[in-house]
Design a protein around this motif. Sequence first.
Motif, PDB file in Angstrom:
ATOM      1  N   GLU A 184       0.828  -1.204   0.000  1.00 57.04           N
ATOM      2  CA  GLU A 184       0.000   0.000   0.000  1.00 57.04           C
ATOM      3  C   GLU A 184       0.870   1.265   0.000  1.00 57.04           C
ATOM      4  O   GLU A 184       0.570   2.233  -0.697  1.00 57.04           O
ATOM      5  CB  GLU A 184      -0.927   0.003   1.214  1.00 57.04           C
ATOM      6  N   CYS A 185       1.950   1.242   0.751  1.00 57.54           N
ATOM      7  CA  CYS A 185       2.876   2.373   0.736  1.00 57.54           C
ATOM      8  C   CYS A 185       3.604   2.472  -0.594  1.00 57.54           C
ATOM      9  O   CYS A 185       3.867   3.568  -1.086  1.00 57.54           O
ATOM     10  CB  CYS A 185       3.880   2.256   1.879  1.00 57.54           C
ATOM     11  N   GLU A 186       3.935   1.342  -1.168  1.00 60.62           N
ATOM     12  CA  GLU A 186       4.575   1.356  -2.488  1.00 60.62           C
ATOM     13  C   GLU A 186       3.649   1.977  -3.528  1.00 60.62           C
ATOM     14  O   GLU A 186       4.079   2.729  -4.402  1.00 60.62           O
ATOM     15  CB  GLU A 186       4.956  -0.066  -2.906  1.00 60.62           C
ATOM     16  N   ARG A 187       2.373   1.683  -3.407  1.00 62.97           N
ATOM     17  CA  ARG A 187       1.404   2.217  -4.360  1.00 62.97           C
ATOM     18  C   ARG A 187       1.263   3.730  -4.224  1.00 62.97           C
ATOM     19  O   ARG A 187       1.205   4.455  -5.228  1.00 62.97           O
ATOM     20  CB  ARG A 187       0.045   1.546  -4.144  1.00 62.97           C
ATOM     21  N   PHE A 193       9.321   4.806  -1.281  1.00 65.18           N
ATOM     22  CA  PHE A 193       9.154   3.786  -0.245  1.00 65.18           C
ATOM     23  C   PHE A 193       9.827   2.504  -0.680  1.00 65.18           C
ATOM     24  O   PHE A 193       9.651   2.046  -1.806  1.00 65.18           O
ATOM     25  CB  PHE A 193       7.664   3.531   0.014  1.00 65.18           C
ATOM     26  N   ASN A 194      10.611   1.905   0.225  1.00 73.33           N
ATOM     27  CA  ASN A 194      11.299   0.648  -0.053  1.00 73.33           C
ATOM     28  C   ASN A 194      10.759  -0.417   0.892  1.00 73.33           C
ATOM     29  O   ASN A 194      10.904  -0.304   2.118  1.00 73.33           O
ATOM     30  CB  ASN A 194      12.810   0.808   0.134  1.00 73.33           C
ATOM     31  N   SER A 195      10.116  -1.447   0.358  1.00 73.88           N
ATOM     32  CA  SER A 195       9.429  -2.437   1.191  1.00 73.88           C
ATOM     33  C   SER A 195      10.385  -3.312   1.994  1.00 73.88           C
ATOM     34  O   SER A 195       9.979  -3.910   2.999  1.00 73.88           O
ATOM     35  CB  SER A 195       8.540  -3.330   0.313  1.00 73.88           C
ATOM     36  N   GLU A 196      11.641  -3.393   1.588  1.00 74.48           N
ATOM     37  CA  GLU A 196      12.612  -4.196   2.326  1.00 74.48           C
ATOM     38  C   GLU A 196      13.125  -3.459   3.560  1.00 74.48           C
ATOM     39  O   GLU A 196      13.341  -4.058   4.616  1.00 74.48           O
ATOM     40  CB  GLU A 196      13.785  -4.569   1.422  1.00 74.48           C
ATOM     41  N   ARG A 197      13.287  -2.147   3.433  1.00 69.93           N
ATOM     42  CA  ARG A 197      13.907  -1.359   4.496  1.00 69.93           C
ATOM     43  C   ARG A 197      12.907  -0.504   5.276  1.00 69.93           C
ATOM     44  O   ARG A 197      13.305   0.217   6.189  1.00 69.93           O
ATOM     45  CB  ARG A 197      14.990  -0.450   3.896  1.00 69.93           C
ATOM     46  N   MET A 198      11.611  -0.600   4.922  1.00 71.91           N
ATOM     47  CA  MET A 198      10.636   0.264   5.574  1.00 71.91           C
ATOM     48  C   MET A 198       9.382  -0.509   5.975  1.00 71.91           C
ATOM     49  O   MET A 198       9.152  -1.629   5.501  1.00 71.91           O
ATOM     50  CB  MET A 198      10.270   1.439   4.654  1.00 71.91           C
ATOM     51  N   SER A 203      -3.396   4.644   7.825  1.00 68.28           N
ATOM     52  CA  SER A 203      -3.851   6.028   7.947  1.00 68.28           C
ATOM     53  C   SER A 203      -5.359   6.039   8.184  1.00 68.28           C
ATOM     54  O   SER A 203      -6.135   5.878   7.247  1.00 68.28           O
ATOM     55  CB  SER A 203      -3.509   6.802   6.669  1.00 68.28           C
ATOM     56  N   ASP A 204      -5.743   6.225   9.445  1.00 71.26           N
ATOM     57  CA  ASP A 204      -7.172   6.247   9.750  1.00 71.26           C
ATOM     58  C   ASP A 204      -7.692   7.649  10.024  1.00 71.26           C
ATOM     59  O   ASP A 204      -8.874   7.849  10.301  1.00 71.26           O
ATOM     60  CB  ASP A 204      -7.500   5.330  10.927  1.00 71.26           C
ATOM     61  N   GLY A 205      -6.809   8.638   9.948  1.00 65.16           N
ATOM     62  CA  GLY A 205      -7.216  10.014  10.159  1.00 65.16           C
ATOM     63  C   GLY A 205      -7.373  10.410  11.610  1.00 65.16           C
ATOM     64  O   GLY A 205      -7.688  11.562  11.907  1.00 65.16           O
ATOM     65  N   GLU A 240      -5.340   9.454   3.185  1.00 65.76           N
ATOM     66  CA  GLU A 240      -4.951   8.816   1.926  1.00 65.76           C
ATOM     67  C   GLU A 240      -3.529   8.279   1.939  1.00 65.76           C
ATOM     68  O   GLU A 240      -3.261   7.184   1.438  1.00 65.76           O
ATOM     69  CB  GLU A 240      -5.111   9.824   0.782  1.00 65.76           C
ATOM     70  N   TYR A 241      -2.609   9.048   2.532  1.00 67.19           N
ATOM     71  CA  TYR A 241      -1.197   8.659   2.479  1.00 67.19           C
ATOM     72  C   TYR A 241      -0.753   8.006   3.786  1.00 67.19           C
ATOM     73  O   TYR A 241      -0.820   8.625   4.853  1.00 67.19           O
ATOM     74  CB  TYR A 241      -0.317   9.874   2.197  1.00 67.19           C
ATOM     75  N   PRO A 242      -0.282   6.764   3.734  1.00 67.86           N
ATOM     76  CA  PRO A 242       0.190   6.077   4.938  1.00 67.86           C
ATOM     77  C   PRO A 242       1.470   6.717   5.467  1.00 67.86           C
ATOM     78  O   PRO A 242       2.230   7.338   4.727  1.00 67.86           O
ATOM     79  CB  PRO A 242       0.464   4.645   4.449  1.00 67.86           C
TER      80      PRO A 242
END
Length: 260
Positions: A184-187, A193-198, A203-205, A240-242
């Motif tokens: 979801e962050c990659e999108r 955003f790097n899925s290996e290192r992050m 985000s629920d507001g 919208e943005y995590p």
Amino acid sequence: MILYAFLLLIGISLAGGMESGIIGGKEAIPHSRPYMASIQIKNKHHICGGMLIRKDYVLTAAHCFNRSDYSGQDHLEVVLGAHNVKKDEKSQQRIPVIKYIPHSKFERKNESNNDYSYDIMLLKLKNNAKLNTFVKVMPLPKKNGKTPANVKCYIAGWGLINPKAVVGSNVLREVALKLQENSECERMWQHYFNSERMLCGVSDGKHAFCQGDSGSPLICNSKPQGIVSYTYDGNCANIEYPQAYVNISYFLPWIKKKIG
């Protein structure tokens, strides 16, 4: 607030600004998180959070230290054992930082080229912390493992209780948060955003970290899993943005190498 041009283009705000913030949280029980560190400029102004991982080392975010902003190597201090950072509590230990060790792949001359998946830094303390009821070391994860999505996690920090506030909380506050799949962050954040290192937050507001909470640890299942890194500019509780964290377990070999 620490902002860099390339991040502004897509609305990223680093959470390590000159104010701190926990959105939707509550005041922590005093000294219930004895590993927490307040990183301060010498005028006793809190700028970032951190975590005591050894008696002489604090782990935090690399963007909390910008060499162009300061002169010398002794401008930052770490305050341990604090609940109210505006008071000189007897439990507090104020220790100067003598060495800054940001990850080499983050530390570059042109900050607009920094890779925020390497937003991690070690602070070497001038003196060893005195461990007691108020100051304790937080053990690191033993191996590089995956933190599952939807697990309940916590972060703590000193500061704003809503994105529009101008005065931070004097006392340590905490909030419960959840993680979601890194895809979801990659999108949303794409190559930032790097899925290996992050790790990717939900985000629920209503529940979030904010400017000044950078470097604070993300605690999941009583273990430190992430480091607060960045969020959406201008609205920490953006739906919208995590929010993004550095994955501590990925950097275990680097941490062990640097601190011996």
